[in-house]
Design an enzyme around this catalytic site. Structure first.
Site, PDB file in Angstrom:
ATOM      1  N   GLY A  62       0.852  -1.188   0.000  1.00 24.13           N
ATOM      2  CA  GLY A  62       0.000   0.000   0.000  1.00 24.13           C
ATOM      3  C   GLY A  62       0.879   1.226   0.000  1.00 24.13           C
ATOM      4  O   GLY A  62       2.052   1.153   0.355  1.00 24.13           O
ATOM      5  N   SER A  63       0.332   2.361  -0.428  1.00 22.72           N
ATOM      6  CA  SER A  63       1.195   3.537  -0.579  1.00 22.72           C
ATOM      7  C   SER A  63       0.953   4.569   0.501  1.00 22.72           C
ATOM      8  O   SER A  63       0.924   4.269   1.685  1.00 22.72           O
ATOM      9  CB  SER A  63       1.030   4.136  -1.972  1.00 22.72           C
ATOM     10  N   SER A  64       0.763   5.806   0.093  1.00 25.56           N
ATOM     11  CA  SER A  64       0.790   6.933   1.021  1.00 25.56           C
ATOM     12  C   SER A  64      -0.222   6.841   2.155  1.00 25.56           C
ATOM     13  O   SER A  64       0.003   7.363   3.232  1.00 25.56           O
ATOM     14  CB  SER A  64       0.588   8.228   0.245  1.00 25.56           C
TER      15      SER A  64
END
Lengths: 135, 420
Positions: A62-64
């Site tokens: 997952g990112s930000s």
């Protein structure tokens, strides 16, 4: 007592119970923001809160969004005591951990995911770069 | 990590507590990834401090009171409201008021109020090869790839880079990490690549294959600013691409060899029209002629030429009853478009030119409505020309979506039905 070498990512020395997720982990989606309980986990960890635990997983995905979740949890006093990953750390989660002051270690031996059991007391010393399972 | 005397002084507190804390964060970040030293950045795009995230605005306002001031030109990213005309999107007043508190906080820190995902359209274009610290994935990929301005995918620490003017020398700031990893040969007729939605679909396809790697794309000749913007935005959404090379177009890829730093892989992926057709069919779940109630243009935020195009095409026409039609841009471009008469033409049709925000960052998000106990806007079906938007709309707004070109978006808004 078994000791593992780890790489210091975000500083800190803490002692707490382990919660081991033997796969990738996403702060955005795998955690209930109100209770800090693991919600999407096909293993036996479902329903366990990560608050105050040393969270050990394979890699962060997952990112930000993950960083935002960690910061939000920390703001409510619900963050894990520390984060430990097998794979190299992820930029974004590290940013969140630094700001939230959650110690973070990476590069722990993959065997640890099997050998360390959830609930075991663990000492993480990032001045020395070690994780010790206390008996 | 090797610090200069000045950096060491900043870290030791000789420039005050705010700088010392910020330096501590930046140094820890660099050490975590074995950066040898810090570099001076020349520009920063500052994190959106949005009302829709609980506590976000309050924390940012508190932080601004500590007295920190940005060291380099720093623009600001999108908010959850059109701060100038909040009523335009029907945002509940309390959420708009909360969001407005960020404006004086940013001003006091010296942050320029741009509130956009496309600061490059406002002229914030540092020289080729400069180091920067940016947030907003669509801007990051554009600066890196199209402008050759170096940045990583920044997060919360971007604030502390703005305060110190520093960033660790690591990631995409280093030459070795800018080398292409995947080779794509595009075999699509040039006439098909004349709209930004087609580029968006191409980005969607490639992003899914490469994840966070560095794709090198060869075989396309036509391009313009809006196509490259749409392409990058979608690569960064379907994958998490930070840098791409378009052979013969982007500055670090004058040749295939240059893009791969001399190490051209033998294997390549061929991309044909079928691949982009598949993106449309997979990402669209509205049938032709079906009733729609939302049309969006301006993801990423539109430039002045795009607003002019919408004004020309919608002149003397009316948006169908029950259809929201948002064209999203930044506040400076709206001012210029007002001056040129485009805004009046667009608004006469019933469409709205919205600034500072976009549908998925606004109160239209279901989770935001729940959190703030607001009524969930009842959107059933959205038509837009952006692959980035369609990727998020289903999850965040909970409606059906269709991808098509901007002309068809305008026609759909007028007819109240999806015009394919």
């Amino acid at each position: 007592m078994k000791t593992y070498k780890v790489k210091k990512i975000v500083r800190g020395n803490v002692q707490a119970e382990a919660i081991v997720c033997p796969h990738s982990f996403s702060f955005l989606g795998d955690i209930d923001l109100d209770t800090a309980e693991i919600i999407i986990d096909n293993s036996k960890n479902k329903g366990i809160s990560i608050t105050g635990k040393i969270l050990i997983f394979d890699e962060s995905k997952g990112s930000s969004g993950g960083s935002t979740v960690l910061i939000t949890l920390a703001g409510q006093g619900k963050a894990p005591k520390a984060i430990v990953s097998v794979k190299p750390a992820d930029f974004n989660l590290v940013e969140g951990a630094i700001v939230s002051k959650v110690p973070y270690a990476s590069d722990i031996d993959i065997a640890s995911l099997n050998d360390i059991k959830t609930g075991k007391l663990i000492n993480l010393n990032l001045d020395e770069g070690t994780l010790t399972v206390l008996d | 990590m090797n610090l200069t005397k000045e950096e060491q002084a900043m870290l030791n507190g000789e420039h005050g507590k705010v700088i010392a804390e910020a330096m501590d964060y930046i140094v820890q970040f660099g050490e975590a990834f074995d950066a040898e030293r810090l570099v001076d950045i020349v520009y920063c795009h500052y994190p959106a401090e949005m009302g829709i995230y609980k506590g976000n605005v309050e924390e940012a306002v508190e932080y601004s009171k500590k007295g920190g001031h940005v060291k380099v030109p720093t623009t600001s990213s999108t908010l959850c409201a059109d701060v100038e005309k909040p009523g335009i999107t029907n945002i509940p007043a309390e959420l708009a008021e909360l969001q407005k508190q960020i404006v004086p906080a940013h001003r006091s820190m010296g942050i320029i109020e741009t509130y956009t995902c496309t600061p490059q359209l406002l002229g914030f274009i540092p020289p080729f090869g400069s180091y920067t610290a940016l947030i907003e994935s669509s801007a990051i990929i554009y600066y890196n790839s199209v402008l050759g301005v170096r940045t990583n995918r920044g997060g919360i620490l971007t604030r502390y880079s703005a305060i110190t003017g520093k960033y660790p020398l690591m990631g995409f700031l280093l030459d070795k990490n800018r080398k292409g990893t995947h080779y794509f040969k595009v075999n699509i007729p040039e006439k098909r690549m004349q709209t930004s939605d087609a580029w968006s679909a191409l980005g969607f396809h490639i992003g899914k294959i490469v994840g966070s790697a560095v794709p090198v794309i060869d075989g396309i000749k036509t391009h313009n600013q809006e196509f490259l913007l749409g392409f990058g935005a979608t690569l960064a959404t379907s994958g998490s691409v930070t840098l791409f090379h378009l052979v013969g177009i982007t500055p670090e890829a004058r040749t295939v060899e240059e893009a791969f730093h001399g190490d051209v892989p033998k294997d390549f992926f061929e991309v044909t029209e079928k691949d982009i057709d598949k993106v449309y069919s997979e990402q669209t779940n509205i049938a032709e002629g079906e009733k729609i109630d939302f049309v969006t243009l301006g993801c990423p935020h539109y430039n002045l030429a795009q607003l002019k195009d919408v004004a020309e095409k919608i002149k003397n026409k009316k948006v169908a009853d029950g259809v929201r039609f948002w064209i999203c841009t930044n506040r400076m471009t709206r001012k210029q478009a007002e001056y040129s008469g485009y805004i009046k033409t667009i608004e006469d049709s019933g469409a709205k030119v919205v600034v500072d925000t976009c549908p998925v960052e606004s109160h239209m998000r279901i989770s935001t409505c729940r959190e703030f106990k607001l009524e969930v806007p009842n959107v059933k079906a959205m038509v837009c020309n952006s692959g980035k938007m369609i990727r998020y709309v289903g999850d965040l707004i909970g409606c059906q979506v269709a991808l098509t070109n901007s002309d068809k978006c305008i026609e759909s808004a007028i007819k109240g039905k999806f015009v394919k």
